[in-house]
Structures are given as structure tokens and as C-alpha cells.
Design a protein around this motif. Structure first.
Motif, PDB file in Angstrom:
ATOM      1  N   ALA A  83      33.056  72.790  68.039  1.00 44.03           N
ATOM      2  CA  ALA A  83      32.570  71.538  68.602  1.00 44.03           C
ATOM      3  C   ALA A  83      32.720  70.336  67.673  1.00 44.03           C
ATOM      4  O   ALA A  83      33.079  69.244  68.135  1.00 44.03           O
ATOM      5  CB  ALA A  83      31.107  71.696  69.007  1.00 44.03           C
ATOM      6  N   VAL A  84      32.439  70.514  66.392  1.00 43.77           N
ATOM      7  CA  VAL A  84      32.481  69.368  65.480  1.00 43.77           C
ATOM      8  C   VAL A  84      33.848  68.709  65.464  1.00 43.77           C
ATOM      9  O   VAL A  84      33.969  67.489  65.587  1.00 43.77           O
ATOM     10  CB  VAL A  84      32.069  69.808  64.054  1.00 43.77           C
ATOM     11  N   LYS A  85      34.894  69.527  65.353  1.00 43.12           N
ATOM     12  CA  LYS A  85      36.244  68.947  65.289  1.00 43.12           C
ATOM     13  C   LYS A  85      36.717  68.473  66.659  1.00 43.12           C
ATOM     14  O   LYS A  85      37.428  67.462  66.754  1.00 43.12           O
ATOM     15  CB  LYS A  85      37.232  69.972  64.724  1.00 43.12           C
ATOM     16  N   VAL A  86      36.315  69.153  67.717  1.00 43.17           N
ATOM     17  CA  VAL A  86      36.651  68.690  69.065  1.00 43.17           C
ATOM     18  C   VAL A  86      36.096  67.286  69.285  1.00 43.17           C
ATOM     19  O   VAL A  86      36.790  66.383  69.774  1.00 43.17           O
ATOM     20  CB  VAL A  86      36.105  69.671  70.126  1.00 43.17           C
ATOM     21  N   LYS A  87      34.834  67.102  68.901  1.00 42.17           N
ATOM     22  CA  LYS A  87      34.205  65.797  69.067  1.00 42.17           C
ATOM     23  C   LYS A  87      34.850  64.753  68.154  1.00 42.17           C
ATOM     24  O   LYS A  87      35.033  63.590  68.553  1.00 42.17           O
ATOM     25  CB  LYS A  87      32.716  65.923  68.743  1.00 42.17           C
ATOM     26  N   MET A  88      35.206  65.153  66.949  1.00 41.67           N
ATOM     27  CA  MET A  88      35.865  64.227  66.042  1.00 41.67           C
ATOM     28  C   MET A  88      37.188  63.754  66.622  1.00 41.67           C
ATOM     29  O   MET A  88      37.523  62.555  66.558  1.00 41.67           O
ATOM     30  CB  MET A  88      36.099  64.892  64.676  1.00 41.67           C
ATOM     31  N   ASN A  89      37.941  64.677  67.211  1.00 39.93           N
ATOM     32  CA  ASN A  89      39.219  64.321  67.824  1.00 39.93           C
ATOM     33  C   ASN A  89      39.014  63.364  68.995  1.00 39.93           C
ATOM     34  O   ASN A  89      39.791  62.414  69.192  1.00 39.93           O
ATOM     35  CB  ASN A  89      39.942  65.579  68.299  1.00 39.93           C
ATOM     36  N   GLN A  90      37.973  63.604  69.788  1.00 31.95           N
ATOM     37  CA  GLN A  90      37.695  62.738  70.938  1.00 31.95           C
ATOM     38  C   GLN A  90      37.331  61.328  70.493  1.00 31.95           C
ATOM     39  O   GLN A  90      37.751  60.340  71.117  1.00 31.95           O
ATOM     40  CB  GLN A  90      36.560  63.333  71.773  1.00 31.95           C
ATOM     41  N   ARG A  91      36.578  61.228  69.439  1.00 35.28           N
ATOM     42  CA  ARG A  91      36.170  59.900  68.960  1.00 35.28           C
ATOM     43  C   ARG A  91      37.337  59.146  68.340  1.00 35.28           C
ATOM     44  O   ARG A  91      37.374  57.911  68.358  1.00 35.28           O
ATOM     45  CB  ARG A  91      35.040  60.041  67.941  1.00 35.28           C
ATOM     46  N   GLY A  92      38.249  59.869  67.705  1.00 35.91           N
ATOM     47  CA  GLY A  92      39.442  59.252  67.153  1.00 35.91           C
ATOM     48  C   GLY A  92      39.220  58.391  65.929  1.00 35.91           C
ATOM     49  O   GLY A  92      40.043  57.523  65.611  1.00 35.91           O
ATOM     50  N   ARG A  93      38.129  58.629  65.208  1.00 40.61           N
ATOM     51  CA  ARG A  93      37.832  57.808  64.033  1.00 40.61           C
ATOM     52  C   ARG A  93      37.747  58.629  62.758  1.00 40.61           C
ATOM     53  O   ARG A  93      37.266  58.152  61.721  1.00 40.61           O
ATOM     54  CB  ARG A  93      36.526  57.046  64.251  1.00 40.61           C
ATOM     55  N   GLY A  94      38.191  59.876  62.817  1.00 37.67           N
ATOM     56  CA  GLY A  94      38.153  60.717  61.641  1.00 37.67           C
ATOM     57  C   GLY A  94      36.740  60.938  61.157  1.00 37.67           C
ATOM     58  O   GLY A  94      35.788  61.017  61.935  1.00 37.67           O
ATOM     59  N   ILE A  95      36.586  61.007  59.833  1.00 35.35           N
ATOM     60  CA  ILE A  95      35.279  61.295  59.255  1.00 35.35           C
ATOM     61  C   ILE A  95      34.298  60.144  59.507  1.00 35.35           C
ATOM     62  O   ILE A  95      33.081  60.347  59.588  1.00 35.35           O
ATOM     63  CB  ILE A  95      35.423  61.597  57.746  1.00 35.35           C
ATOM     64  N   GLU A  96      34.818  58.940  59.654  1.00 36.39           N
ATOM     65  CA  GLU A  96      33.960  57.778  59.905  1.00 36.39           C
ATOM     66  C   GLU A  96      33.231  57.895  61.242  1.00 36.39           C
ATOM     67  O   GLU A  96      32.152  57.329  61.411  1.00 36.39           O
ATOM     68  CB  GLU A  96      34.805  56.492  59.904  1.00 36.39           C
ATOM     69  N   GLY A  97      33.813  58.624  62.188  1.00 38.37           N
ATOM     70  CA  GLY A  97      33.184  58.787  63.487  1.00 38.37           C
ATOM     71  C   GLY A  97      32.186  59.921  63.545  1.00 38.37           C
ATOM     72  O   GLY A  97      31.523  60.113  64.573  1.00 38.37           O
ATOM     73  N   SER A  98      32.069  60.689  62.453  1.00 35.35           N
ATOM     74  CA  SER A  98      31.191  61.859  62.452  1.00 35.35           C
ATOM     75  C   SER A  98      30.076  61.800  61.418  1.00 35.35           C
ATOM     76  O   SER A  98      29.110  62.560  61.510  1.00 35.35           O
ATOM     77  CB  SER A  98      32.026  63.125  62.216  1.00 35.35           C
TER      78      SER A  98
END
Length: 419
Positions: free
Chosen positions: A119-134
Motif C-alpha cells: 500500500a505505501v508504494k502504491v499510494k506514493m505512485n498515485q500521488r506522484g510526488r515521491g517521498i515528499e508526498g508521503s
């Protein structure tokens, strides 16, 4: 002490320069009096010009000495070691420049996961902001501004390997995702956990190559036992700080996560704690401060198990100055073994989709060694991490006080030993 040495050297240089100029000026005066006694104006002019030229040279020499004194750097006790680049590479020694010359800050976080299938990486990909989005900017500011930031890398980096048969959860991330560590501000990672070997020997070796490729120091795993047990040392503010990592998990004679041997790659296992105690004792002999980052405990409970309690005392007695734990995936208590602080579990940091409390732990060292230890409350929620404030911050601090009877935790999260 460094400032005192600098002042002493500066004073000696001023004395030397004053002495040079005094002697030079005295020579001119003496020369002039001797010349006047001869009584020849022409000879006086020639001799005086010569004396003045010598005085100019003396002044220039004095200015050169002063310039050298002003540019001279204080001599550190590890300067000779740092000058030997080959030895530093061999012994995993890294030089760091601290933000402040008076103190060194070291920040720790718990488990992270960058596997595309979770889930963590799936959500990161959806946000499209890399580590800044997580990870919130506040959290990132603390992590990035630390002189040293350490995190538990709970997976291998590889496109190869075979998942461990019959293991419920097996993790793997693409090698290019290792750049997220740099984006987080990480300076060192632990590989001493029960998922570093999820895709076998090949994926673990790929992980070591990947981390080496981005210049990321790691502890707790290696191509053989010698590499797996080797500490990483940072020299900061003329202090040598050792990092050691090991794992108790899994607690069987034939674990899925293979132990490194003389001839095969794996992790540094410490279910039998003797080798870890030896490594800690050896690190203590050559370091000013020793940190042990250990994978231990029972998952999903804030209750300590007997092996944590037993090994904490032994690790402290061996020479550890700070013990940081992970693996339970939840926060556990702060404690002390004599004068050694122990944070038994940091919990998940950026690991799964659960809504749960997390933290950063910030250690500050000064010229005398330990200065402070601070618990910084956070929250993992919706596959992201934020810093807590207000009533939510106080809720987590109150919980940590409740489960940590041997310490005091103030309103800013600073942890001190009771009594």
C-alpha cells in the motif's frame, strides 16, 4: 578544548611577531647610532636604506606568520586517521561536518517499505510526488537537518531472486527506489531484519551493490560474516561514533533470513548474543560513542519479551551507549540499563496502511558525550507520516509515559532517567 587550543596558538604567534618586529626595529636604531658616530652623511644614507629594507623584509615575514596562524585549523585527534583514505574505506569510517561545531544530532526512524505491491508504494505512485508526498515537510526537515539520520530498510533492492517459500510476507523494491533514502536525508541504513533476505542471496547481494552505488552506508548484513558484523563509524566534531546492527528475528535454528557465514552472504544474527557482545566491546575500544540498532521483540504488542530484557542488559554491559530497537511494528517503552538509554521499539515509520502512532528519536551529543534524547511523536495514516501537535502530541506523550515507568518524558518529548 578546541577553542582553548586555538587561543593559545594565536597568542604564541602574536608574541613571536612582536619579538621579530622589536628586534628588527632595535637593529635599525642601533645601526643608525653607529652610522652617525662615523659622521659621513653618504654612508649614513646607504646604511639607513639597507636597514630599512631589512625591516620591510622582517615585517613581511611577520605578516606571513600571522596569515598562517589565522588560517591554521585546530588539530583533531582523528585527523591522522581521516587522512588515510584507504584505511577509512577498509574500516567503514566516514567524515561528517556537523551543522554546529558544539553538538552532533543523530535521528532514528523505524521500518520503511518501498515495494510496489504494497500500500505505501502504491499510494506514493498515485500521488506522484515521491517521498515528499508521503512524509510531511516537518518530519523531513528534522530528518534532513540531522547530522546523521538512520532508518531500518526492511526489504531488498533487486529485480531478481525468488521469494522465500511459505513465507507470508515477502518484500522487494526496484533498485532505483534506493534514491528515496537520499530524498529522506538518510545517512545510514540497517539491513539487520527478517526481510532483507526475502528474495534470497541474489537479491541481498543486489541490495549491497545498490546501496554502495548511491554511497549509502549500511550495517547488519554483508557478503560474508566479516562484512555483516562490521560497524560503520562516523567522525563528527572530533568524536568517533560507532553504529552496530543485528537481528534476533527469526528465533529458530534454521531461519528464513539466512545468517552470514565466512563464505556466504546474510544478516548479522544475534539470537545467540555472544558475537554481538564481542563486536560492541571492540567498537567501544576504538570509539567515543557506540549505538546498537537491534531487530528484536514480539510483533503488535507494547509488552517487552524476555529476550529483549535479557539482551539489553548484556549489550549495555558490553559497552553500548544507546540501544535503539525495532521489529514489533508498534511503539514500545523507553528504559535504562544503568546509564544506557534504550528505546525498545520505534514502531513502523512508513511501512503499511495502518493508522498508528510512530516517532522520530533524536540524540544530541556535545563535547562531553550524551546531552539529550528526544521523542518526537508522529502518526502513520493513509500511507503517509506526519508530525503531531497539540492534543494529539500530548496523547502520544502520555501513552509513552504510561508504558515507560523508569523515565520522565517532558512536554517537548525529552527523555531523562528517573532517580
Amino acid at each position: 578544548m578546541i577553542e582553548k587550543r586555538r587561543r593559545k596558538r594565536h597568542g604564541s604567534h602574536i608574541f613571536l611577531i612582536t619579538l621579530i618586529l622589536t628586534i628588527a626595529l632595535g637593529s635599525v636604531v642601533l645601526g643608525c647610532s653607529m652610522i652617525w658616530s662615523v659622521g659621513s652623511p653618504q654612508l649614513v644614507a646607504v646604511k639607513l636604506e639597507s636597514q630599512l629594507a631589512n625591516l620591510v623584509e622582517d615585517v613581511q615575514a611577520a605578516e606571513s606568520v600571522l596569515a598562517s596562524a589565522q588560517s591554521a585549523k585546530p588539530v583533531g585527534k582523528y585527523d591522522a586517521l581521516l587522512a588515510d583514505e584507504a584505511l577509512c574505506r577498509q574500516q567503514n569510517i566516514y567524515a561528517k561536518t556537523a551543522a554546529s561545531p558544539n553538538e552532533t544530532t543523530i535521528v532514528f526512524a523505524g521500518d520503511i517499505l518501498f515495494d510496489d505491491h504494497y500500500a505505501v508504494k502504491v499510494k506514493m505512485n498515485q500521488r506522484g510526488r515521491g517521498i515528499e508526498g508521503s512524509i510531511s515537510q516537518e518530519m523531513l526537515d528534522v530528518m534532513r537537518s540531522a547530522d546523521i539520520f538512520m532508518v531500518n530498510n526492511e526489504f531488498p533492492y533487486s529485480d531478481r531472486g525468488t521469494p522465500t517459500e511459505n513465507k507470508k510476507f515477502t518484500f522487494r523494491a526496484k533498485p532505483e527506489y534506493a534514491s528515496y533514502l537520499l530524498d529522506m536525508g538518510a545517512d545510514i541504513v540497517s539491513l539487520a531484519n527478517n526481510h532483507a533476505y526475502d528474495y534470497g542471496k541474489t537479491a541481498l547481494l543486489d541490495t549491497l551493490d545498490t546501496l554502495n552505488g548511491i554511497g549509502m552506508p549500511y550495517v547488519g548484513a554483508g557478503r560474508n560474516l566479516e562484512e555483516a558484523i562490521q560497524p560503520v563509524y562516523f567522525i563528527v566534531n572530533d568524536q568517533k561514533i560507532a553504529f552496530v546492527a543485528a537481528t534476533q528475528i527469526e528465533r529458530t535454528e534454521n531461519p528464513d533470513t539466512k545468517e552470514a557465514t565466512q563464505n556466504s552472504p546474510g544478516v548479522f544474527r544475534c539470537w545467540n548474543v555472544d558475537k554481538l557482545l564481542e563486536v560492541v566491546a571492540n567498537a567501544k575500544q576504538v570509539s567515543d560513542y557506540v549505538i546498537v540498532y537491534i531487530h528484536w521483540g514480539t510483533e503488535a504488542t507494547d509488552q517487552l519479551d524476555w529476550a529483549q530484557k535479557d539482551q539489553a542488559v548484556k549489550i549495555s554491559n558490553a559497552g553500548a551507549d544507546l540501544i535503539i530497537g525495532d521489529h514489533p511494528h508498534v511503539l514500545q517503552q523507553f528504559g535504562y540499563c544503568e546509564d544506557t538509554p534504550v528505546m525498545y521499539s520505534l514502531g513502523n515509520f512508513l511501512f503499511n496502511s495502518k493508522a498508528q502512532d510512530t516517532c522520530l528519536v533524536k540524540l544530541t551529543l556535545d563535547a562531553n558525550g550524551f546531552k539529550s534524547l528526544q521523542f518526537i511523536p508522529g502518526r502513520q495514516q493513509d500511507c503517509s507520516v506526519t508530525m503531531l501537535h497539540g492534543t494529539e502530541k500530548e496523547r502520544v506523550l502520555s501513552y509513552m509515559r504510561k508504558i515507560s515507568p523508569d523515565v520522565t518524558i517532558d512536554g517537548d518529548g525529552f527523555v531523562t532517567k528517573k532517580g
